[in-house]
Design a protein around this motif. Structure first.
Motif, mmCIF file in Angstrom:
data_model
loop_
_atom_site.group_PDB
_atom_site.id
_atom_site.type_symbol
_atom_site.label_atom_id
_atom_site.label_comp_id
_atom_site.label_asym_id
_atom_site.label_seq_id
_atom_site.Cartn_x
_atom_site.Cartn_y
_atom_site.Cartn_z
ATOM 1 N N GLU A 1 11.195 -6.564 28.266
ATOM 2 C CA GLU A 1 12.184 -7.254 29.102
ATOM 3 C C GLU A 1 12.436 -6.476 30.389
ATOM 4 N N ILE A 2 12.521 -5.156 30.277
ATOM 5 C CA ILE A 2 12.720 -4.313 31.464
ATOM 6 C C ILE A 2 11.525 -4.447 32.405
ATOM 7 N N ALA A 3 10.325 -4.341 31.841
ATOM 8 C CA ALA A 3 9.116 -4.398 32.666
ATOM 9 C C ALA A 3 8.972 -5.750 33.349
ATOM 10 N N GLU B 1 12.790 1.989 39.608
ATOM 11 C CA GLU B 1 13.454 1.177 38.597
ATOM 12 C C GLU B 1 13.205 1.708 37.190
ATOM 13 N N LEU B 2 11.943 1.960 36.861
ATOM 14 C CA LEU B 2 11.626 2.430 35.514
ATOM 15 C C LEU B 2 12.216 3.814 35.230
ATOM 16 N N GLN B 3 12.088 4.708 36.193
ATOM 17 C CA GLN B 3 12.584 6.067 35.964
ATOM 18 C C GLN B 3 14.103 6.121 35.904
ATOM 19 N N GLU C 1 -4.729 -14.309 45.659
ATOM 20 C CA GLU C 1 -5.180 -13.817 44.353
ATOM 21 C C GLU C 1 -4.964 -12.315 44.242
ATOM 22 N N PHE C 2 -3.705 -11.942 44.200
ATOM 23 C CA PHE C 2 -3.319 -10.538 44.026
ATOM 24 C C PHE C 2 -2.249 -10.474 42.946
ATOM 25 N N ALA C 3 -2.057 -9.288 42.371
ATOM 26 C CA ALA C 3 -1.191 -9.183 41.197
ATOM 27 C C ALA C 3 -0.500 -7.828 41.152
ATOM 28 N N VAL C 4 0.484 -7.746 40.268
ATOM 29 C CA VAL C 4 1.165 -6.492 39.935
ATOM 30 C C VAL C 4 0.855 -6.199 38.476
ATOM 31 N N HIS C 5 0.432 -4.966 38.185
ATOM 32 C CA HIS C 5 0.131 -4.569 36.813
ATOM 33 C C HIS C 5 1.109 -3.496 36.350
ATOM 34 N N ILE C 6 1.708 -3.705 35.197
ATOM 35 C CA ILE C 6 2.548 -2.695 34.557
ATOM 36 C C ILE C 6 2.173 -2.665 33.081
ATOM 37 N N ALA D 1 8.864 -6.524 37.258
ATOM 38 C CA ALA D 1 7.729 -7.256 37.833
ATOM 39 C C ALA D 1 8.193 -8.414 38.713
ATOM 40 N N TRP D 2 9.269 -9.100 38.311
ATOM 41 C CA TRP D 2 9.807 -10.163 39.173
ATOM 42 C C TRP D 2 10.346 -9.576 40.470
#
Length: 292
Positions: A9-11, A59-61, A112-117, A15-16
């Motif tokens: 949920e955090i990730a 955000e994650l840290q 056609e680009f993306a974010v990866h986590i 990502a949004w």
């Protein structure tokens, strides 16, 4: 530590947020884009890459800290490498992040680009998120819990790869730009000749889990796909019923120190995976013998 559902949920929320930042850059006046494009050895880097990378890490840290989790990011790895050499991060739990997968497609405005986590535990992904900003979709998976696609309104649909199992009927998703001579020769001789060109690796795998394609091949040359290119897409594909291995069938490992994934890699809907790997290995051997 939070459980994987909470971490997912955090990730996804992060990502949004990253999606919004990327679109703010992407929607700029195309005649005066403030992208600050810098060409580097492994490809271009833009202001959007840097901004999204900082956002995701901050955000994650801020939520999870640095004690239990390591952070392996495309935009910060060089500094880590200069300080530590090719040494794996010491934490068992490592976030593997690509803030903008498909930078060339972002610059060329293909959409056609993306974010990866991804979150890996002891070198294997256990949680994954791939955001496709221009589609306003987030693909996500947790190990042994399936893969899903989430829309902006929060609704989610479970993903399942196609059941196509006749080699000649399979569609292979290919790159527009990262195609050396060996890969072109391999694709020319491969049993799957229905080709679909898509940019980011995350977007390629999205086309497979959406049943618009069935196969993807990555082949290293002067460079190779990196951990952050593959960790998140791999888990989403496998949790949707597909497979993603080296040509010899072995699993990919992450956070090994060397972030490059050398050799031949094949992703598929799983139905003919072993046969496809065998064909790829045989054809590549013939190509390489002919080059000697």
């Amino acid at each position: 530590m939070k459980n994987l559902e909470e971490l997912s949920e955090i990730a996804r929320a992060v990502a949004w947020g990253a999606t919004d930042i990327l679109q703010s850059y992407y929607r700029q006046d195309s005649e005066t884009p403030n992208l600050d494009i810098r060409e580097k050895k492994d490809g271009p880097v833009t202001a959007a890459d840097v901004a999204v990378n900082s956002y995701i890490l901050d955000e994650l840290q801020s939520i999870l800290g640095n004690a239990e989790f390591g952070y392996l990011s495309e935009e910060t790895y060089k500094a880590y490498l200069e300080k530590n050499g090719k040494v794996a991060l010491t934490q068992d739990w490592v976030w593997i992040i690509d803030p903008l997968d498909g930078t060339r497609d972002f610059i060329d405005r293909t959409g056609e680009f993306a974010v990866h986590i991804a979150l890996a535990f002891e070198g294997r992904p256990v949680l994954a998120v791939v955001a496709w900003p221009e589609q306003q979709k987030i693909y996500y998976a947790i190990r042994d819990a399936g893969a899903f696609v989430e829309s902006r309104d929060g609704s989610a649909v479970k993903l399942q790869v196609s059941g196509r199992n006749i080699l000649a009927d399979l569609s292979i998703v290919t790159s527009r730009s990262h195609r050396g001579d060996r890969l072109n020769q391999l694709l020319h001789k491969f049993p799957c000749q229905n080709q679909l060109a898509v940019g980011s690796i995350g977007c390629k795998i999205a086309t497979i889990v959406e049943q618009k394609a069935d196969v993807y091949i990555a082949l290293s040359g002067k460079s190779a796909p990196k951990d952050w290119d593959l960790a998140a897409p791999e888990l989403i594909l496998t949790e949707a019923g597909g497979r993603f291995t080296r040509f010899d069938g072995s699993a990919l490992q992450y956070n090994r120190g060397d972030v490059s994934q050398w050799g031949g890699l094949l992703a598929s809907n799983g139905c003919c995976h072993d046969a496809l790997c065998g064909d790829a290995e045989r054809i590549l051997g013939e190509i390489d013998s002919g080059l000697k």
